[in-house]
Structures are given as C-alpha cells and as structure tokens.
Design an enzyme around this catalytic site. Structure first.
Site, PDB file in Angstrom:
ATOM      1  N   ASN A 386       0.820  -1.205   0.000  1.00 26.62           N
ATOM      2  CA  ASN A 386       0.000   0.000   0.000  1.00 26.62           C
ATOM      3  C   ASN A 386       0.861   1.265   0.000  1.00 26.62           C
ATOM      4  O   ASN A 386       1.061   1.881  -1.047  1.00 26.62           O
ATOM      5  CB  ASN A 386      -0.953  -0.046   1.206  1.00 26.62           C
ATOM      6  CG  ASN A 386      -2.036   1.010   1.100  1.00 26.62           C
ATOM      7  OD1 ASN A 386      -1.928   1.939   0.319  1.00 26.62           O
ATOM      8  ND2 ASN A 386      -3.080   0.857   1.884  1.00 26.62           N
ATOM      9  N   ASP A 387       1.418   1.608   1.146  1.00 27.54           N
ATOM     10  CA  ASP A 387       2.171   2.860   1.235  1.00 27.54           C
ATOM     11  C   ASP A 387       3.347   2.916   0.260  1.00 27.54           C
ATOM     12  O   ASP A 387       3.661   3.983  -0.266  1.00 27.54           O
ATOM     13  CB  ASP A 387       2.703   3.046   2.661  1.00 27.54           C
ATOM     14  CG  ASP A 387       1.571   3.276   3.648  1.00 27.54           C
ATOM     15  OD1 ASP A 387       0.459   3.615   3.194  1.00 27.54           O
ATOM     16  OD2 ASP A 387       1.794   3.119   4.861  1.00 27.54           O
ATOM     17  N   VAL A 388       3.982   1.779  -0.007  1.00 33.93           N
ATOM     18  CA  VAL A 388       5.186   1.792  -0.846  1.00 33.93           C
ATOM     19  C   VAL A 388       4.881   2.037  -2.325  1.00 33.93           C
ATOM     20  O   VAL A 388       5.784   2.198  -3.134  1.00 33.93           O
ATOM     21  CB  VAL A 388       6.007   0.487  -0.710  1.00 33.93           C
ATOM     22  CG1 VAL A 388       6.501   0.320   0.715  1.00 33.93           C
ATOM     23  CG2 VAL A 388       5.225  -0.718  -1.156  1.00 33.93           C
TER      24      VAL A 388
END
Lengths: 460, 97
Positions: A386-388
């Site tokens: 997700n964040d990456v």
C-alpha cells in the site's frame, strides 16, 4: 599458557565472524560464510569452557541443552512468515543475557566497582533492559498479542523523554557513586519501563526501523558486556551486531524518508487527518475487476512486475504468487518482482518469503533497479502493498509519507491491485493509486484471489 | 573485574568500523538472513554467561547465569539454524528446484 590458548581462540573467533559476515555479500558464498561464523562460535565457547573460573558444568549443560533445544525447534518448525517475530524475540533473549550478566557482576561485587567499569556496566544494563521489554513489545505486536496499531495518549512523548532523561541521570550518578544499589536497580526497572513505552506508539509499518534499532541495541549491550568482563571477542561480536543494526535502521528510515526521531516519537495514523482524506476520496470511484478479466490481462502480458507487500505475508500467499508467475512465464511472458526496502515487517522480509516459494533470486529487484522498468510493464500486479506504491509520496506535500521513495507502479501500462477491501491501511493514508484510471482492483484475500487467477489463466 | 584500558575502546571502534564496511556490502536481498546471523553472532554473550553459570559466585549468580546461558544458547543455535534454513532457499534461476 592456557590463557594464551584461550586468547588465541577468541582472536580466531573474531576473525571468523568477520569473514562469515563478508560471505553474506553474495547468496553463493553466504552459507560457507555462516559455516565459518559457526566455527568461530564453537572456538569461542570451547575456549571459554577451559577457563579456570569454571568449576561446575551442570548448570551450563542444562542451559545449553534447554536453550539449544528451544532454539532448534523454533527454527525448524517456524513458518517463514513468522521471521519478524522470531527476530524480535531473539533480540529480547540477547539483551536478557547481557543484562543478567551485568546485574550479576554488579551484585557479586556489591557495587564496589571502579568508575570506568561502572560506565560500561551502566550502559550494558540500561540498553539491555530497554531492549528486553522493547523487543518483547515488538514481538507482541508482530504476533498480534498486542494491538499492532500505534497506542497513543496525551503527553506520551514528554513522558517518554522525561523518563529517558531520568534514567540517564541515574546512569551518570552511578558512574560517580557506583555503590548506590537502590539507584542501580531502579535504573534497571526504569529501563524495562522505557522499553515498553517507546515501542507502544509504533505501528506495524514502522517495524523494520524498530527491529533494526533493537538489533543494534542488543549488539551494543553485548559489546558493553565485553568491556565489563574485559573480553575482546564479546566487544568485537557486539560491535559487529551493533553496526549491522545501525546500518539497517539508517537504510530503513531513509527508505521511508523519516528520521529515527520521527519514527520513535512521530506515531502517525491519528484519526482526524485520516478521516479528512477519506472524505475527500469519497467522490472518486474505483474500478473493480473480476478474476477472469484480470487473468486475461496477465495471460497476454509480455512483462509483469509483481509488487509484494505485507498483505502477501499475512495471507501466506507467496507460493500462489510463484505459481501464477510460472504460468505467465509458460505463456511467454516475463515476471519480475519489485521489492521496496520497507515492504513487510523487517528488512528483506519479502525476499525471504519469495525465496521460500522457489522464486529465483535474480528475479527479485531492488527499488532503484526496477523503477525504470515500470513504463515497459504491461501489468503491475500489486499484492498487499500500500504505502510503498502511494503516488502521494511524490505529489502530495500534505501527506505524512511525502518524500518517501516509492515504486513507480503508476507508470506501468496497467495496474491490478489485490486488496482485501477499500479500508485504508493502519496508517489511514488514502492511496490515490487505487483511483488511477489505469488501475483496477481485485478485491478479496490475496491467497483466494491468486487461486482464482491461477484457475482462470488456465482457461484463457 | 579487569581494568578497562584504551585498547578496548580501540578494539570496539575498529570492529564497529570494519562491521559497517563489511555489512554495507550485503545486498538488501539478504538483509533478513543478515539480521539473524548477527543475532546468532551476538549470542557470543554466551561466553560471559558460561563463566557466570559455572563459576562459584553464589547461588543467585549461578541462577542468573543459568538463565543467561539458556537465552544466549537459544540465540546461537536457533540463530545459526534459521539463517542456514533461509540461505538454503535462495536459488538462481535455472538451478535445480
């Protein structure tokens, strides 16, 4: 004469440890390197057992047998997805050993310790004790015994910082007044408390930094033990561990564009900000895709780049990922894997899981090596990451992850995201990638979705 | 307890420096095995624990030593074994599966 032999064994052990770590610079030499390190350990242990201070062996044999049996059992039967937990708990055991040796040294000299030795001893038990409980908390969060989301409360940072300074004050006092036993034991207790408090506000996604930092502390505590006991091999091995943990924490925090201080004191995921971004996102639409349509895209793709994340580990889906990749390759496509340094819960987590699923390591690419290739990829397949892959890290100055280097998934010709639901991750950061016109979402547990994809791709 | 001399500080600083240089060559691919390997190596605190558990320093010291020996041998043996289990899994494409 015997002393010389022991010292030579220690010297050989130190050299072998360094050679062993040097072997880890390539997968082909790594196992041989570890054999050297094991030999070094054996020499150090045999050397120590020859010491004339040792008069009884029953407790030693019992301890080695019990510890060795537990350690062996864990490493044989533990699933690979549990590596982060095991690592966290082993930092606890390392720190526990160092701290107990320190406490016993203090106890048996009844505090009659010269100032310089007291400095080393104080360092050993302070860092040791906070690593014991800190690692245990990290273990609890990874094993989900403790809530893995950040636990925050009012005045948390001021309280933690004051406690830390109180502990430092006690440490400084002890250097001048080593005989004050109350202060010594209070410092150990405070260290244990600080360990709990400092890890409490840290969320799952920050675990790679925390584990690395605790790794470093456990090493430094061992090294300090070496100073206290006047044992060079302990100093060297501890310094190697400390340096390794330090380097990894630097790499991990750089990969998140955050400072140590920000990771330790900047627990993000506060409710208000997350809610605001969610409302703003309410108007946008996502494009769900069926497994059948996704399978067609994958079947005809020439280059597929798989982006694994923690979701893959949670679903234990690495074997299905490898199976799907094999099917794509049978149809003439190429599959590469893009590994972000902080994907998962510890440094290198994804690499180990994919290696377990027999993915050859030359298909695993680091962020810098793969980012240029996304524009040639027909499909970027995001599995539980997700964040990456959040483009907000590039565009949105207001985002908590702004400035973090990311995988350029949005440059691929099309994107398929495997995700359980539209709930944002624990950090509560909305991911605009999911609303990108090129992006389609395949909802469901990663493993189930992959099984469906494998089934469908056979019929294409 | 032996006196601490400057030599020991030299040993520490040089070892940390060598460690940093050697470890910065380890590729991210092997960062997880690296951490379990350094963990096993820092289980060298076993050396201190052994003396504590085996010497005649009193009952409490023996008990603390026993717990320390158990913890550090858990790390040494478990750490090296899990490192090897992980390293065995890393294969190049085309090699036997």
């Amino acid at each position: 004469m015997l002393d010389t032999a022991i010292q030579l064994a220690y010297l050989a052990a130190s050299v072998l440890f360094i050679l062993g770590l040097k072997g880890l610079s390539h997968p082909d030499t790594a196992r041989r390197g570890m054999l050297l390190a094991e030999l070094g350990m054996l020499m150090a242990i045999v050397g120590t057992l020859l010491k004339h201070e040792i008069v009884r062996y029953e407790w030693i044999i019992a301890g080695v047998a019990i510890g060795g049996a537990i350690g062996a059992a864990i490493s044989i039967w533990m699933p690979m997805t549990a590596v982060p937990q095991r690592t966290a708990i082993s930092h606890m055991f390392g720190a526990l050993a160092a701290t107990l040796v320190g406490v016993a040294e203090y106890y048996r000299h009844a505090g009659a310790i010269p100032h310089v030795e007291m400095a080393a001893l104080g360092f050993e038990v302070m860092f040791g004790s906070l690593t014991i409980t800190g690692s245990f908390m990290a273990f609890g969060k990874l094993q989900e015994i403790v809530k893995s989301a950040p636990i925050t409360y009012r005045l948390q940072n001021p309280i933690n910082i004051s406690l830390f300074f109180v502990a430092l004050g006690m440490f400084a006092y002890l250097i001048f007044q080593p005989a004050n036993q109350h202060v010594f034991y209070a410092m150990v207790g405070l260290g244990l408390l600080i360990g709990v408090f400092i890890v409490m506000p840290i969320g799952g996604a920050d675990m790679p930094v925390v584990i690395s930092l605790l790794n470093s502390y456990a090493g430094l505590a061992s090294s300090a033990t070496g100073f206290v006991l006047g044992n060079n091999v302990l100093i060297i091995a501890g310094a190697l561990d400390g340096a390794s943990g330090f380097l990894l924490s630097v790499l991990m925090s750089r990969a998140m564009n955050r400072s140590f201080a920000n990771v330790l004191f900047g627990a993000f995921g506060g409710g208000e900000q997350a809610a605001a971004t969610l409302r703003a996102a309410g108007e946008k639409t996502v494009r769900p895709i069926t497994a059948g349509d996704a399978a067609i895209q994958l079947a005809y793709a020439r280059l597929v780049i798989v982006v694994p994340g923690y979701g893959m580990a949670v679903a234990q889906a690495q074997h299905q990922v490898a199976e799907l990749a094999e099917m794509i390759e049978k149809r003439g496509g190429t599959v590469k894997y893009a590994i972000h340094p902080v994907a998962g819960r510890m440094p290198g987590h994804m690499n180990v899981l994919l290696a377990e699923a027999n993915v050859p390591y030359d298909r695993l690419y680091d962020m810098e090596d793969i980012n240029a290739e996304f524009e040639n990829a027909d499909v970027a397949l995001v599995i539980g990451a997700n964040d990456v892959v959040n483009p907000a890290a590039r565009n949105d100055r207001a985002s908590p992850i702004y400035g973090m280097p990311i995988l350029d998934v949005d440059r691929a010709k099309s994107i398929i995201v495997l995700k359980r639901s539209m709930n944002p991750g624990f950090a509560g950061i909305e991911n605009e990638l999911f609303y990108h016109p090129k992006c389609s979402m395949l909802f469901g547990n990663a493993k189930d979705s992959l099984v469906k994809l494998i089934g469908e791709i056979k019929t294409v | 307890m032996s006196g601490i001399s400057f030599i020991e500080l030299y040993v520490f600083v040089l070892a940390a420096f060598v460690g940093y240089q050697v470890i910065s060559r380890v590729p991210p691919l092997l960062h997880t095995p690296l951490m379990s390997a350094t963990n096993a190596i820092s289980g060298i605190s076993l050396v201190g624990s052994l003396v504590l558990a085996g010497a005649d320093y009193g009952t409490l010291a023996t008990w603390l030593g026993f717990i320390a020996v158990t913890s550090s041998s858990l790390n040494v043996i478990g750490g090296f074994m899990i490192t090897d289990r992980m390293l065995r899994m890393f294969k190049r494409s085309g090699s036997k599966r």
